[in-house]
Design an enzyme around this catalytic site. Structure first.
Site, PDB file in Angstrom:
ATOM      1  N   LYS A 230      -3.534 -10.370  -7.487  1.00 24.95           N
ATOM      2  CA  LYS A 230      -4.764 -10.695  -6.748  1.00 24.95           C
ATOM      3  C   LYS A 230      -5.949  -9.913  -7.306  1.00 24.95           C
ATOM      4  O   LYS A 230      -5.796  -8.749  -7.681  1.00 24.95           O
ATOM      5  CB  LYS A 230      -4.530 -10.301  -5.280  1.00 24.95           C
ATOM      6  CG  LYS A 230      -5.572 -10.757  -4.311  1.00 24.95           C
ATOM      7  CD  LYS A 230      -5.317 -10.179  -2.921  1.00 24.95           C
ATOM      8  CE  LYS A 230      -5.810  -8.762  -2.817  1.00 24.95           C
ATOM      9  NZ  LYS A 230      -5.976  -8.251  -1.458  1.00 24.95           N
TER      10      LYS A 230
ATOM     11  N   LYS B 278       0.834  -1.210   0.000  1.00 26.38           N
ATOM     12  CA  LYS B 278       0.000   0.000   0.000  1.00 26.38           C
ATOM     13  C   LYS B 278       0.868   1.259   0.000  1.00 26.38           C
ATOM     14  O   LYS B 278       0.478   2.275  -0.575  1.00 26.38           O
ATOM     15  CB  LYS B 278      -0.939   0.001   1.220  1.00 26.38           C
ATOM     16  CG  LYS B 278      -2.020  -1.055   1.142  1.00 26.38           C
ATOM     17  CD  LYS B 278      -3.399  -0.449   0.948  1.00 26.38           C
ATOM     18  CE  LYS B 278      -4.363  -1.399   0.276  1.00 26.38           C
ATOM     19  NZ  LYS B 278      -5.201  -2.164   1.150  1.00 26.38           N
TER      20      LYS B 278
ATOM     21  N   LYS C  87     -10.634  -5.269  -4.995  1.00 28.20           N
ATOM     22  CA  LYS C  87     -11.836  -4.455  -5.120  1.00 28.20           C
ATOM     23  C   LYS C  87     -11.540  -3.000  -5.428  1.00 28.20           C
ATOM     24  O   LYS C  87     -12.435  -2.266  -5.840  1.00 28.20           O
ATOM     25  CB  LYS C  87     -12.716  -4.579  -3.869  1.00 28.20           C
ATOM     26  CG  LYS C  87     -12.071  -4.188  -2.554  1.00 28.20           C
ATOM     27  CD  LYS C  87     -13.121  -4.181  -1.455  1.00 28.20           C
ATOM     28  CE  LYS C  87     -12.771  -4.970  -0.211  1.00 28.20           C
ATOM     29  NZ  LYS C  87     -11.603  -4.518   0.522  1.00 28.20           N
TER      30      LYS C  87
HETATM   31  P1  TYM Z   1      -9.993  -6.909   2.666  1.00 27.49           P
HETATM   32  O1  TYM Z   1     -11.086  -5.928   2.837  1.00 27.49           O
HETATM   33  O2  TYM Z   1      -8.875  -6.553   1.761  1.00 27.49           O
HETATM   34  O3  TYM Z   1     -10.567  -8.292   2.148  1.00 27.49           O
HETATM   35  C1  TYM Z   1     -11.652  -8.916   2.795  1.00 27.49           C
HETATM   36  C2  TYM Z   1     -11.515 -10.435   2.845  1.00 27.49           C
HETATM   37  O4  TYM Z   1     -11.531 -10.968   1.535  1.00 27.49           O
HETATM   38  C3  TYM Z   1     -10.348 -11.717   1.282  1.00 27.49           C
HETATM   39  N1  TYM Z   1      -9.963 -11.464  -0.108  1.00 27.49           N
HETATM   40  C4  TYM Z   1      -9.660 -12.417  -0.999  1.00 27.49           C
HETATM   41  N2  TYM Z   1      -9.641 -13.745  -0.890  1.00 27.49           N
HETATM   42  C5  TYM Z   1      -9.301 -14.457  -1.988  1.00 27.49           C
HETATM   43  N3  TYM Z   1      -8.966 -13.878  -3.168  1.00 27.49           N
HETATM   44  C6  TYM Z   1      -8.973 -12.536  -3.324  1.00 27.49           C
HETATM   45  N4  TYM Z   1      -8.655 -11.999  -4.480  1.00 27.49           N
HETATM   46  C7  TYM Z   1      -9.330 -11.737  -2.195  1.00 27.49           C
HETATM   47  N5  TYM Z   1      -9.449 -10.403  -1.996  1.00 27.49           N
HETATM   48  C8  TYM Z   1      -9.843 -10.256  -0.704  1.00 27.49           C
HETATM   49  C9  TYM Z   1      -9.312 -11.165   2.268  1.00 27.49           C
HETATM   50  O5  TYM Z   1      -8.319 -12.097   2.547  1.00 27.49           O
HETATM   51  C10 TYM Z   1     -10.191 -10.866   3.467  1.00 27.49           C
HETATM   52  O6  TYM Z   1     -10.418 -12.030   4.224  1.00 27.49           O
HETATM   53  N6  TYM Z   1      -7.489  -6.201   6.888  1.00 27.49           N
HETATM   54  C11 TYM Z   1      -8.651  -6.859   6.316  1.00 27.49           C
HETATM   55  C12 TYM Z   1      -9.957  -6.415   6.910  1.00 27.49           C
HETATM   56  C13 TYM Z   1     -10.000  -6.567   8.394  1.00 27.49           C
HETATM   57  C14 TYM Z   1     -10.124  -7.804   9.100  1.00 27.49           C
HETATM   58  C15 TYM Z   1     -10.129  -7.435  10.484  1.00 27.49           C
HETATM   59  C16 TYM Z   1     -10.219  -9.133   8.714  1.00 27.49           C
HETATM   60  C17 TYM Z   1      -9.941  -5.576   9.302  1.00 27.49           C
HETATM   61  N7  TYM Z   1     -10.028  -6.087  10.571  1.00 27.49           N
HETATM   62  C18 TYM Z   1     -10.230  -8.408  11.475  1.00 27.49           C
HETATM   63  C19 TYM Z   1     -10.317 -10.112   9.721  1.00 27.49           C
HETATM   64  C20 TYM Z   1     -10.328  -9.738  11.080  1.00 27.49           C
HETATM   65  C21 TYM Z   1      -8.654  -6.533   4.819  1.00 27.49           C
HETATM   66  O7  TYM Z   1      -8.069  -5.587   4.385  1.00 27.49           O
HETATM   67  O8  TYM Z   1      -9.442  -7.337   4.084  1.00 27.49           O
END
Ligand code: TYM
Length: 336
Positions: free
Chosen positions: A200, A118, A203
């Protein structure tokens, strides 16, 4: 006869409303959440505090947060069985986040892959929040004392750091935090872009980057799959190294249909990509159709969604407050 009350294990996870939900967030995370809803006591939230580590348009952030809630429910997370809430509605997250900042080391935070990625992408806005993001994430998790944190592959490192922070805290103050484990799906933990299968599916990217959104129409989805990058062979075979595009499509197909890679190889034996790509597209269309339709219906009922997040924040706040009180006492804050 005496009744034994066995308390359910807990799960917790969150997604940043920093962009519209993709097929990656669904297959890597949400699908796994809903499949465990009866077995576990579950907490799922919209991580809006995390979203502002990258600059957001305020109106879009507000809209996406409510859309994400509707999509969680539409994906099968019943708000009566799961606690669904908005992170910023539960003030204990920011409070424990601060405390845990004091137990996360500079070197550990510097080594986080997401921070490095990032920072490279937002070179003009490498803010303190981006750096301390993992301590807030540790707080999100540890407040609820969960057993498992269902996430995609890319979040594993953050859950491991949560473990390290919790262990460090416990070694000073006794058993305050339960040590949670990441819970990563066998298929779909890392869904790649359809046009660049070595990156990857994300979004925050635009349509041209090969991402599928949960709310995309069947026509949009089919068009994206027809354009999906494959390779110069014509054989449907799983080989991540040499055939990343086809392997990604196989992963998506497997996650949507429940078929194994061997079954898929047999199904398309001798048929080439002309039959394979639209078949994957159709499987995705059928997986997402009920979600899109239900999310649309829910979005029209603003009062219902507001009621869900009010009740969710109350339930989450109750659980979170218990842990925060304990932490404040342990570190030596004077009682109120
Ligand atoms: P974030 O918002 O980037 O993504 C949300 C969840 O989706 C999964 N994910 C994917 N899995 C497979 N292939 C992909 N292309 C893909 N893109 C996203 C991510 O692994 C995630 O599980 N830091 C976290 C959000 C967060 C969180 C937490 C998660 C904040 N606090 C506490 C668990 C527990 C994040 O940025 O996810």
């Amino acid at each position: 006869m005496e009744e034994t009350i066995v308390s359910k294990k807990r799960m917790l996870s969150g997604i940043k409303p920093s962009g519209d939900l993709t097929l990656g967030s669904y297959l890597g995370a949400i699908k796994n959440w809903k499949e465990r809803a009866d077995e576990f006591e579950c907490y799922y939230f919209m991580a809006d505090l995390h979203a502002i580590t990258v600059r957001q348009n305020p109106a879009d952030l507000r809209r996406r947060t409510m859309e994400q809630l509707a999509q969680y429910i539409a994906c099968g997370l019943d708000p009566e069985k799961n606690t669904l809430f908005i992170q910023s509605h539960v003030h204990q997250h920011a409070e424990l986040g601060w405390v845990l900042n004091c137990y996360a080391m500079f070197g550990e935070l510097s080594r986080m892959t997401q921070f490095k990625d990032k920072s490279a992408k937002n070179a003009d806005n490498i803010n303190g929040g981006l750096f301390t993001y993992p301590s807030l994430m540790a707080a999100d998790i540890l407040l609820y004392q969960p057993d498992y944190v269902p996430v995609g592959e890319d979040q594993k490192q953050h859950v491991e750091l949560t473990h390290t922070i919790a262990r460090r805290f416990n070694s000073v103050y006794g058993d305050v935090f339960k040590l949670p484990e990441p819970y990563i799906p066998k298929v779909g933990a890392r869904v790649m872009s359809l046009t660049n299968p070595t990156a990857k599916m994300s979004k925050s990217e635009n349509e041209d980057t090969g991402r599928i959104l949960l709310m995309d129409s069947p026509e949009q989805i089919m068009r994206q799959f027809k354009r999906a990058v494959t390779d110069s062979e014509t054989c449907v075979r799983f080989d991540k190294e040499n055939k990343p595009g086809v392997s990604n499509l196989m992963t998506i197909y497997a996650a949507c249909t429940g078929k194994t890679f061997e079954e898929i190889e047999r199904e398309f034996d001798g048929q080439g990509y002309g039959a394979f790509k639209p078949a994957v597209g159709e499987a995705v269309v059928e997986t997402l159709r009920p979600i899109r339709e239900e999310a649309r219906r829910l979005l029209a009922d603003k009062a219902y969604l507001q009621d869900v997040c009010r009740k969710g924040a109350e339930r989450a706040g109750y659980a979170a407050e218990k842990t925060l009180r304990k932490v404040y006492k342990k570190v030596g804050f004077a009682a109120r």
